[in-house]
Scaffold this active site. Structure first.
Site, PDB file in Angstrom:
ATOM      1  N   LYS A 114       0.599  -1.495  -0.019  1.00  0.00           N
ATOM      2  CA  LYS A 114       0.278  -0.082   0.138  1.00  0.00           C
ATOM      3  C   LYS A 114       0.774   1.599  -0.230  1.00  0.00           C
ATOM      4  O   LYS A 114       0.181   2.373  -0.486  1.00  0.00           O
ATOM      5  CB  LYS A 114      -0.799   0.030   1.003  1.00  0.00           C
ATOM      6  CG  LYS A 114      -1.970  -1.418   0.786  1.00  0.00           C
ATOM      7  CD  LYS A 114      -3.044  -1.059   2.395  1.00  0.00           C
ATOM      8  CE  LYS A 114      -4.025  -1.517   1.958  1.00  0.00           C
ATOM      9  NZ  LYS A 114      -5.071  -1.678   3.178  1.00  0.00           N
ATOM     10  N   LYS A 196      -3.742  -9.858  -6.972  1.00  0.00           N
ATOM     11  CA  LYS A 196      -5.872 -10.777  -5.566  1.00  0.00           C
ATOM     12  C   LYS A 196      -6.269  -9.390  -6.577  1.00  0.00           C
ATOM     13  O   LYS A 196      -6.156  -8.642  -6.704  1.00  0.00           O
ATOM     14  CB  LYS A 196      -5.396 -10.138  -4.552  1.00  0.00           C
ATOM     15  CG  LYS A 196      -6.846 -10.001  -3.496  1.00  0.00           C
ATOM     16  CD  LYS A 196      -5.811  -9.905  -2.128  1.00  0.00           C
ATOM     17  CE  LYS A 196      -5.987  -8.010  -1.959  1.00  0.00           C
ATOM     18  NZ  LYS A 196      -6.065  -8.142  -1.241  1.00  0.00           N
ATOM     19  N   LYS A 199     -10.274  -4.178  -5.107  1.00  0.00           N
ATOM     20  CA  LYS A 199     -11.218  -2.556  -4.099  1.00  0.00           C
ATOM     21  C   LYS A 199     -10.354  -1.614  -4.986  1.00  0.00           C
ATOM     22  O   LYS A 199     -10.753  -0.847  -5.287  1.00  0.00           O
ATOM     23  CB  LYS A 199     -11.902  -2.253  -3.175  1.00  0.00           C
ATOM     24  CG  LYS A 199     -11.564  -2.604  -2.228  1.00  0.00           C
ATOM     25  CD  LYS A 199     -12.914  -2.942  -1.044  1.00  0.00           C
ATOM     26  CE  LYS A 199     -11.755  -3.760   0.156  1.00  0.00           C
ATOM     27  NZ  LYS A 199     -12.731  -3.882   1.030  1.00  0.00           N
TER      28      LYS A 199
HETATM   29  P1  TYM Z   1     -10.204  -6.156   3.151  1.00  0.00           P
HETATM   30  O1  TYM Z   1     -11.994  -5.000   3.953  1.00  0.00           O
HETATM   31  O2  TYM Z   1      -9.030  -5.599   2.663  1.00  0.00           O
HETATM   32  O3  TYM Z   1     -11.109  -7.322   3.256  1.00  0.00           O
HETATM   33  C1  TYM Z   1     -12.390  -7.984   3.972  1.00  0.00           C
HETATM   34  C2  TYM Z   1     -12.283  -9.507   3.307  1.00  0.00           C
HETATM   35  O4  TYM Z   1     -12.131 -10.005   2.361  1.00  0.00           O
HETATM   36  C3  TYM Z   1     -11.092 -10.708   2.221  1.00  0.00           C
HETATM   37  N1  TYM Z   1     -10.273 -10.736   0.890  1.00  0.00           N
HETATM   38  C4  TYM Z   1     -10.855 -11.220   0.090  1.00  0.00           C
HETATM   39  N2  TYM Z   1     -10.250 -12.946  -0.081  1.00  0.00           N
HETATM   40  C5  TYM Z   1     -10.567 -13.649  -1.381  1.00  0.00           C
HETATM   41  N3  TYM Z   1     -10.229 -12.464  -2.057  1.00  0.00           N
HETATM   42  C6  TYM Z   1      -9.855 -11.333  -2.558  1.00  0.00           C
HETATM   43  N4  TYM Z   1      -9.325 -10.994  -4.039  1.00  0.00           N
HETATM   44  C7  TYM Z   1     -10.392 -11.040  -1.339  1.00  0.00           C
HETATM   45  N5  TYM Z   1     -10.534  -9.260  -0.990  1.00  0.00           N
HETATM   46  C8  TYM Z   1     -10.658  -9.174   0.549  1.00  0.00           C
HETATM   47  C9  TYM Z   1     -10.144 -10.071   3.161  1.00  0.00           C
HETATM   48  O5  TYM Z   1      -8.835 -11.164   3.240  1.00  0.00           O
HETATM   49  C10 TYM Z   1     -10.992  -9.822   4.041  1.00  0.00           C
HETATM   50  O6  TYM Z   1     -10.728 -11.115   5.057  1.00  0.00           O
HETATM   51  N6  TYM Z   1      -7.837  -5.526   7.408  1.00  0.00           N
HETATM   52  C11 TYM Z   1      -8.940  -6.442   7.091  1.00  0.00           C
HETATM   53  C12 TYM Z   1     -10.076  -6.093   8.132  1.00  0.00           C
HETATM   54  C13 TYM Z   1     -10.733  -6.013   9.125  1.00  0.00           C
HETATM   55  C14 TYM Z   1     -10.601  -7.306  10.033  1.00  0.00           C
HETATM   56  C15 TYM Z   1     -10.562  -6.734  11.070  1.00  0.00           C
HETATM   57  C16 TYM Z   1     -10.489  -8.667   9.427  1.00  0.00           C
HETATM   58  C17 TYM Z   1     -10.125  -4.814   9.759  1.00  0.00           C
HETATM   59  N7  TYM Z   1      -9.968  -6.058  11.026  1.00  0.00           N
HETATM   60  C18 TYM Z   1     -10.114  -7.286  12.505  1.00  0.00           C
HETATM   61  C19 TYM Z   1     -10.474  -9.466  11.005  1.00  0.00           C
HETATM   62  C20 TYM Z   1     -11.090  -8.838  12.073  1.00  0.00           C
HETATM   63  C21 TYM Z   1      -8.875  -5.423   5.565  1.00  0.00           C
HETATM   64  O7  TYM Z   1      -8.846  -4.844   5.043  1.00  0.00           O
HETATM   65  O8  TYM Z   1      -9.341  -6.857   4.804  1.00  0.00           O
END
Ligand code: TYM
Length: 332
Positions: A114, A196, A199
């Site tokens: 990032k 991957k 978004k």
């Molecule tokens: P975030 O918002 O980027 O993504 C949310 C969830 O979706 C999964 N994910 C994917 N899984 C499969 N293929 C993909 N291309 C893909 N893109 C996203 C991510 O692995 C995630 O599970 N830091 C985290 C959010 C967060 C969080 C937490 C999660 C904040 N605090 C505590 C669990 C527990 C994040 O940015 O996810």
């Protein structure tokens, strides 16, 4: 009460990767873990580690709340809440930073990626983001954390921090376990299948959004990058595009990849893609319909209020315990 905790950032509309890697998995886990209480939240404090437009952020927070429910989560044994409405998340992040080393944060690959992509100044919060995430989990004594593969390193750090706090202060936190889905833990971009689905990818054609209209979904899948071979076969190394479509199909239908390979042993890529497109459209149609009803429903706010109240109670107790163990303030 045993908790399962997870969050999603409200940045851009939800895409198929996030759906298959997280929300669809939560829905299934509600059956797998009938004794646990699910705490799912909208990670808006994480979203602002990169500058956001405030009106856009507000809109996305509500959209994500409606989508969580539209995807089929049942409301019993579920608290859905907005992270910033619970001040304990910010509080615990500072406390846990006192137990985290700079070297650990420097090793986080998501931060490195990032930070590399960002054109203007990289905020300190982007660097300490994994500690905020550790707090999100540890506040609620999560036993399991269902996430996609890209969050594995953050979860490892969370476990390390929890163990460090426990060994210095005595038992304060439950050490959480990672839960990734068997298929769908890493859905790849439709245009660059070595990366991957994300978004933040500037190329809109790389992803499918859960609210995309049917013609857009069909077009994106039919034009997904594949290879010059003709066999529908799972081989991530040499056929990342086809393997990704197989993973999407398998995650949506719960049919093992090997069975899908057999079904498509004589299919052309066009026929195979058609099948994937039909399946995605059919899977998203009911979600889109439910979303349209939920987004206007005042009950959504009532449910978010109830989620906030439950989470606040649990989180405040944990912060008080930690403050006490650390010797902060006057009491105890
Ligand atoms: P975030 O918002 O980027 O993504 C949310 C969830 O979706 C999964 N994910 C994917 N899984 C499969 N293929 C993909 N291309 C893909 N893109 C996203 C991510 O692995 C995630 O599970 N830091 C985290 C959010 C967060 C969080 C937490 C999660 C904040 N605090 C505590 C669990 C527990 C994040 O940015 O996810």
């Amino acid at each position: 009460m045993k908790h399962i905790v997870s969050g999603i950032q409200p940045t851009g509309s939800l895409n198929l990767g996030t759906y298959l890697g997280s929300i669809r998995n939560f829905v299934k886990l509600q059956d797998t873990f009938p004794e646990h209480h699910f705490m799912l939240f909208i990670a808006d404090l994480h979203a602002i580690t990169i500058p956001r437009d405030r009106l856009e952020l507000r809109k996305t927070i509500r959209e994500l709340a409606a989508l969580y429910l539209a995807c089929g989560l049942r409301q019993e044994r579920l608290s859905l809440f907005i992270q910033s409405e619970i001040p304990a998340h910010s509080q615990v992040a500072h406390l846990l930073q006192c137990f985290t080393y700079i070297g650990e944060l420097e090793r986080m690959t998501q931060f490195k990626e990032k930070a590399r992509r960002q054109e203007t100044g990289v905020s300190a919060a982007l660097f300490t983001y994994p500690v905020l995430m550790a707090g999100d989990i540890l506040l609620y004594d999560a036993e399991y954390v269902p996430v996609g593969e890209d969050q594995t390193q953050h979860l490892e750090l969370t476990r390390d921090i929890a163990e460090r706090v426990n060994s210095r202060l005595g038992a304060v936190f439950t050490v959480p376990k990672l839960l990734t889905p068997k298929v769908g833990a890493r859905i790849m971009s439709l245009t660059e299948p070595a990366q991957k689905m994300s978004k933040s990818d500037p190329n809109e054609k790389s992803r499918i959004l859960l609210l995309d209209p049917e013609p857009v979904i069909r077009k994106r899948i039919m034009s997904a990058v594949t290879d010059s071979d003709t066999h529908v076969r799972f081989d991530k190394e040499n056929k990342p595009g086809i393997s990704n479509l197989l993973a999407i199909l398998s995650a949506l239908t719960d049919i093992p990849i090997e069975t899908l390979e057999q079904q498509h042993a004589h299919s052309t890529y066009a026929t195979f893609k058609q099948h994937v497109a039909d399946t995605v459209v059919e899977a998203l149609r009911p979600i889109q319909a439910r979303y349209q009803a939920l987004i206007q429903d005042p009950e959504l706010d009532a449910f978010l209020d109830a989620g906030r109240d439950y989470a606040a109670k649990v989180a405040m107790r944990k912060v008080a315990k930690l403050n006490h163990k650390l010797g902060l303030g006057r009491k105890g």
